[in-house]
Design a protein around this motif. Sequence first.
Motif, short mmCIF file in Angstrom:
data_model
loop_
_atom_site.label_atom_id
_atom_site.label_comp_id
_atom_site.label_asym_id
_atom_site.label_seq_id
_atom_site.Cartn_x
_atom_site.Cartn_y
_atom_site.Cartn_z
N GLY A 1 49.88 26.17 24.42
CA GLY A 1 51.30 26.08 24.08
C GLY A 1 51.58 26.52 22.66
O GLY A 1 52.71 26.83 22.31
N TYR A 2 50.52 26.58 21.85
CA TYR A 2 50.66 27.03 20.46
C TYR A 2 51.01 28.52 20.42
O TYR A 2 50.46 29.32 21.18
N LYS A 3 51.93 28.89 19.54
CA LYS A 3 52.32 30.29 19.36
C LYS A 3 51.60 30.87 18.14
O LYS A 3 51.83 30.45 17.01
N PHE A 4 50.70 31.80 18.38
CA PHE A 4 49.90 32.38 17.30
C PHE A 4 50.76 33.32 16.46
O PHE A 4 51.47 34.17 16.98
N ALA A 5 50.67 33.15 15.14
CA ALA A 5 51.47 33.95 14.22
C ALA A 5 50.74 35.19 13.74
O ALA A 5 51.34 36.25 13.55
N TYR A 6 49.42 35.08 13.52
CA TYR A 6 48.66 36.18 12.91
C TYR A 6 47.55 36.72 13.80
O TYR A 6 47.13 37.86 13.63
N VAL A 7 47.03 35.92 14.71
CA VAL A 7 45.81 36.29 15.44
C VAL A 7 46.16 36.93 16.78
O VAL A 7 46.90 36.35 17.58
N ASP A 8 45.61 38.13 17.03
CA ASP A 8 45.86 38.86 18.27
C ASP A 8 44.68 38.83 19.23
O ASP A 8 44.85 39.03 20.44
N ALA A 9 43.47 38.64 18.73
CA ALA A 9 42.27 38.60 19.57
C ALA A 9 41.20 37.86 18.79
O ALA A 9 41.34 37.61 17.58
N LEU A 10 40.11 37.51 19.49
CA LEU A 10 39.12 36.61 18.89
C LEU A 10 37.72 36.94 19.37
O LEU A 10 37.48 37.15 20.55
N ILE A 11 36.79 36.97 18.41
CA ILE A 11 35.35 36.99 18.70
C ILE A 11 34.83 35.59 18.40
O ILE A 11 35.05 35.07 17.31
N THR A 12 34.15 34.99 19.38
CA THR A 12 33.75 33.60 19.21
C THR A 12 32.51 33.33 20.04
O THR A 12 32.09 34.16 20.86
N ASN A 13 31.88 32.19 19.83
CA ASN A 13 30.79 31.72 20.68
C ASN A 13 31.36 30.81 21.76
O ASN A 13 32.56 30.60 21.85
N PHE A 14 30.49 30.23 22.57
CA PHE A 14 30.91 29.27 23.59
C PHE A 14 30.91 27.87 22.96
O PHE A 14 30.03 27.53 22.17
N HIS A 15 31.89 27.06 23.34
CA HIS A 15 32.14 25.79 22.66
C HIS A 15 31.86 24.58 23.55
O HIS A 15 31.84 24.68 24.78
N LEU A 16 31.66 23.45 22.89
CA LEU A 16 31.30 22.23 23.60
C LEU A 16 32.41 21.74 24.52
O LEU A 16 33.59 21.94 24.22
N PRO A 17 32.04 21.07 25.63
CA PRO A 17 33.06 20.43 26.47
C PRO A 17 33.88 19.44 25.66
O PRO A 17 33.37 18.81 24.72
N LYS A 18 35.15 19.34 25.97
CA LYS A 18 36.07 18.37 25.37
C LYS A 18 36.21 18.54 23.85
O LYS A 18 36.58 17.60 23.15
N SER A 19 35.92 19.73 23.33
CA SER A 19 35.99 19.95 21.88
C SER A 19 37.33 20.59 21.50
O SER A 19 37.97 21.26 22.30
N THR A 20 37.72 20.39 20.24
CA THR A 20 38.96 21.01 19.75
C THR A 20 38.85 22.53 19.75
O THR A 20 39.86 23.23 19.87
N LEU A 21 37.62 23.06 19.66
CA LEU A 21 37.44 24.51 19.66
C LEU A 21 37.65 25.09 21.05
O LEU A 21 38.19 26.20 21.21
#
Length: 345
Positions: free
Chosen positions: A284-304
Amino acid sequence: MNPSLLLSQFDYHLPPELIAQSPPAQRGASRLLHLDGQGEPHDKMFAELPSLLNPGDLLVFNDTRVIKARLHGQKDSGGKVEILIERITQPHTALAHVRASKSPKAGSRIRVADAFEATVLGREGELFELEFPGRVLDLLDEHGSTPLPPYITHEAGQEDDERYQTIYAHQPGAVAAPTAGLHFDQAMLDTLSARGIRQTFVTLHVGAGTFQPVRVENLDEHHMHSERYSVSAETLDLIRATRAAGRRVVAVGTTSVRALEAAAQQPDQTGPLEGDTRLFITPGYKFAYVDALITNFHLPKSTLLMLVSALAGMEPIRRAYAHAIQSRYRFFSYGDAMFIEPSRP
C-alpha cells in the motif's frame, strides 16, 4: 498503512538446509531470480544482471561499513556477558544489546576481552549505554568480531571479515551488512559503467533490529527500529535527472530503499538529507524514488519481506519465494539474489 495487514500473511516455510551458511566461492557467483513487471519469475545468474538494466538507469548502493560489533566479557561478579554494539553515539560511547544472566546496573563495569573495562551509564529501552576508555571504533577493531546474523551458525572467521562486507564499504557504523551489495565485485561495477548504467551511494547504518522478529499480529501495532541514514545533494540531483530522462532508480538492497524513501519524505529536498528513520514500508506504500530493487531473500514474517511485497505485490512475492524454494535457491545474507521489477499500472 492498510489496517487489515496481518503478520501471518508474510509467513512461509523454508527448509533449513536452504539457509546459506557461507558465501559462494567467488563474489557474484550466485543465482539471480528475476521477477519481471508481470510478476513472473525467471532463473538467471547474477552475472546476467547488466542485461536486465538499461543505459541511463541509476544504481543506488549503501556504502555503510560493518564494524566488529560483537564483544565478550564478564561482570564484576564473574558472570559472562555478550555485547552487541547497536550504534556508536560519541567517540567513547555506544548503545548496545547486553546479554547476561542478570542485567547490569548503571555504574557497574564490564571487563571486555580481558583487555579493558566498559562502564554502564544507563538504559534506553532495551539498549544499554556504555562508555569505553578509548575510541569505540578502535577498541572494536582490536577486540571485536564480525557480528554474523543469528541464523549463521559458525563463529565469524577471517573469511567473514572480508566477505560479510561490500567492496565499496566506506562509512563505518553498521552491525549487519547491506547484503544485496555482497554480490558485486569490481569487474561487475566496471561492466555496468561501460554499459552506461550510473552508480551513486547513500549511507544507512544497518542496526541489529533488522533481525528482530515482528511480535504483533496486527502490523499497525509494530514499532519499527531506528536507523541512521544520509543522502547527499549529488545523489538527489542524480535521482531527479534519472527520472526526468525516463530511466529507473534501482536500489541495491532494502537498506538503500529505506534511506531513499526516508529522504523523499523530508520537506526540503535540496540536500544533503540525513537523520534517523523508523520508516515501515508495507503493501500500500507509494514509492517516491525507487523504481526497481536488487535484494536477497528475506526471513519469514520480517519487515524486509513486507517491504519487497510493497514493491512487487504480495502475490507475486509469494509465487517467487515458492519458486525459489522449489528451485533450491540459497536464502538470506550469504544467499542468492533477486531483481524485482514492480508491475506497471
